[in-house]
Design a protein around this motif. Structure first.
Motif, PDB file in Angstrom:
ATOM      1  N   SER A  97      -8.426  -6.215  10.212  1.00 43.40           N
ATOM      2  CA  SER A  97      -7.436  -7.072   9.531  1.00 43.40           C
ATOM      3  C   SER A  97      -7.063  -6.845   8.253  1.00 43.40           C
ATOM      4  O   SER A  97      -8.018  -6.279   7.391  1.00 43.40           O
ATOM      5  N   PHE A  98      -5.884  -6.933   7.915  1.00 38.01           N
ATOM      6  CA  PHE A  98      -5.384  -6.484   6.707  1.00 38.01           C
ATOM      7  C   PHE A  98      -5.328  -7.748   5.527  1.00 38.01           C
ATOM      8  O   PHE A  98      -5.272  -8.788   5.938  1.00 38.01           O
ATOM      9  N   GLU A  99      -5.924  -6.978   4.331  1.00 37.24           N
ATOM     10  CA  GLU A  99      -5.909  -8.193   3.323  1.00 37.24           C
ATOM     11  C   GLU A  99      -4.341  -8.109   2.927  1.00 37.24           C
ATOM     12  O   GLU A  99      -3.725  -7.158   2.576  1.00 37.24           O
ATOM     13  N   LEU A 100      -4.027  -9.391   2.163  1.00 32.22           N
ATOM     14  CA  LEU A 100      -3.005  -9.559   1.648  1.00 32.22           C
ATOM     15  C   LEU A 100      -2.988  -8.709   0.196  1.00 32.22           C
ATOM     16  O   LEU A 100      -3.872  -8.802  -0.520  1.00 32.22           O
ATOM     17  N   ASP A 105      -0.367  -4.525  -7.126  1.00 29.77           N
ATOM     18  CA  ASP A 105      -1.008  -3.304  -6.225  1.00 29.77           C
ATOM     19  C   ASP A 105       0.159  -2.914  -5.444  1.00 29.77           C
ATOM     20  O   ASP A 105       0.006  -1.465  -5.090  1.00 29.77           O
ATOM     21  N   VAL A 106       0.954  -3.310  -4.718  1.00 29.32           N
ATOM     22  CA  VAL A 106       2.241  -2.623  -4.204  1.00 29.32           C
ATOM     23  C   VAL A 106       2.920  -1.882  -4.884  1.00 29.32           C
ATOM     24  O   VAL A 106       3.329  -0.749  -4.575  1.00 29.32           O
ATOM     25  N   VAL A 107       3.074  -2.351  -5.941  1.00 31.28           N
ATOM     26  CA  VAL A 107       3.922  -1.723  -7.066  1.00 31.28           C
ATOM     27  C   VAL A 107       3.254  -0.182  -7.457  1.00 31.28           C
ATOM     28  O   VAL A 107       3.881   0.814  -7.297  1.00 31.28           O
ATOM     29  N   ASP A 108       1.988  -0.409  -7.502  1.00 31.40           N
ATOM     30  CA  ASP A 108       1.195   0.678  -7.927  1.00 31.40           C
ATOM     31  C   ASP A 108       1.329   1.724  -6.657  1.00 31.40           C
ATOM     32  O   ASP A 108       1.124   2.928  -6.940  1.00 31.40           O
ATOM     33  N   HIS A 129      10.945 -10.401  -1.959  1.00 27.59           N
ATOM     34  CA  HIS A 129      10.032 -11.461  -2.379  1.00 27.59           C
ATOM     35  C   HIS A 129       8.553 -11.504  -1.631  1.00 27.59           C
ATOM     36  O   HIS A 129       8.200 -12.308  -0.886  1.00 27.59           O
ATOM     37  N   GLY A 130       7.843 -10.247  -1.789  1.00 24.53           N
ATOM     38  CA  GLY A 130       6.703 -10.123  -1.414  1.00 24.53           C
ATOM     39  C   GLY A 130       6.103  -8.785  -1.335  1.00 24.53           C
ATOM     40  O   GLY A 130       6.696  -7.991  -1.949  1.00 24.53           O
ATOM     41  N   SER A 131       5.165  -8.674  -0.358  1.00 28.25           N
ATOM     42  CA  SER A 131       4.507  -7.095  -0.251  1.00 28.25           C
ATOM     43  C   SER A 131       5.359  -6.270   0.675  1.00 28.25           C
ATOM     44  O   SER A 131       4.435  -5.772   1.594  1.00 28.25           O
ATOM     45  N   TYR A 132       6.538  -6.304   0.538  1.00 26.36           N
ATOM     46  CA  TYR A 132       7.283  -5.544   1.703  1.00 26.36           C
ATOM     47  C   TYR A 132       8.545  -4.931   0.907  1.00 26.36           C
ATOM     48  O   TYR A 132       8.594  -4.838  -0.193  1.00 26.36           O
TER      49      TYR A 132
END
Length: 146
Positions: A97-100, A105-108, A129-132
């Protein structure tokens, strides 16, 4: 057997297989992550069918409540063994199960793995608008690296 067809929204088939083939080979860091996850066989999987009626028929026979196809010959269930055989994925271990991820962190990760600037990564995060990320943006990044 008489079937009553219900009015359903138009079926949309989406496959990014051909789009992904245009990207070329992934960076070694990304390839390593995919291989470590055990999902590398999925890279070659692609839905390529022009028979919308066939796909629509399967959708009509699918029952979400039972996760089975209810066909005139009986019920059909797709098993993990079927997934292993068709997609060549090892079905072992515990379901992950993936953590949000936090946007920072996504940018890094985008900066480290795709070697884009912090500004480019932040603009894409705002756009999505999110981690995508958008597939078109990812394609553009790969094209710049070639």
């Amino acid at each position: 057997m008489l079937r009553v067809f219900q009015e359903c929204p138009e079926l949309k088939l989406s496959s990014h297989g051909r789009k992904m083939a245009k990207f070329g080979r992934a960076t070694p860091e990304i390839e390593g992550l995919v291989v470590a996850s055990g999902l590398s066989p999925l890279i070659m999987c692609s839905l390529d069918t022009g028979d919308r009626r066939l796909m629509s028929t399967f959708v009509e026979y699918w029952h979400k409540e039972t996760s089975r196809f209810h066909l005139p010959v009986g019920e059909v269930t797709i098993t993990l063994d079927d997934v292993t055989s068709l997609l060549h994925l090892p079905i072992i271990g515990v379901l992950h199960s993936f953590e949000l991820l936090h946007v920072d962190d996504v940018v890094d990760m985008l900066v480290e793995l795709l070697e884009v600037s912090i500004a480019e990564a932040r603009v894409e995060k705002i756009q999505c608008h999110g981690s995508y990320v958008r597939l078109s943006w990812l394609h553009d990044v790969y094209q710049m690296k070639i």
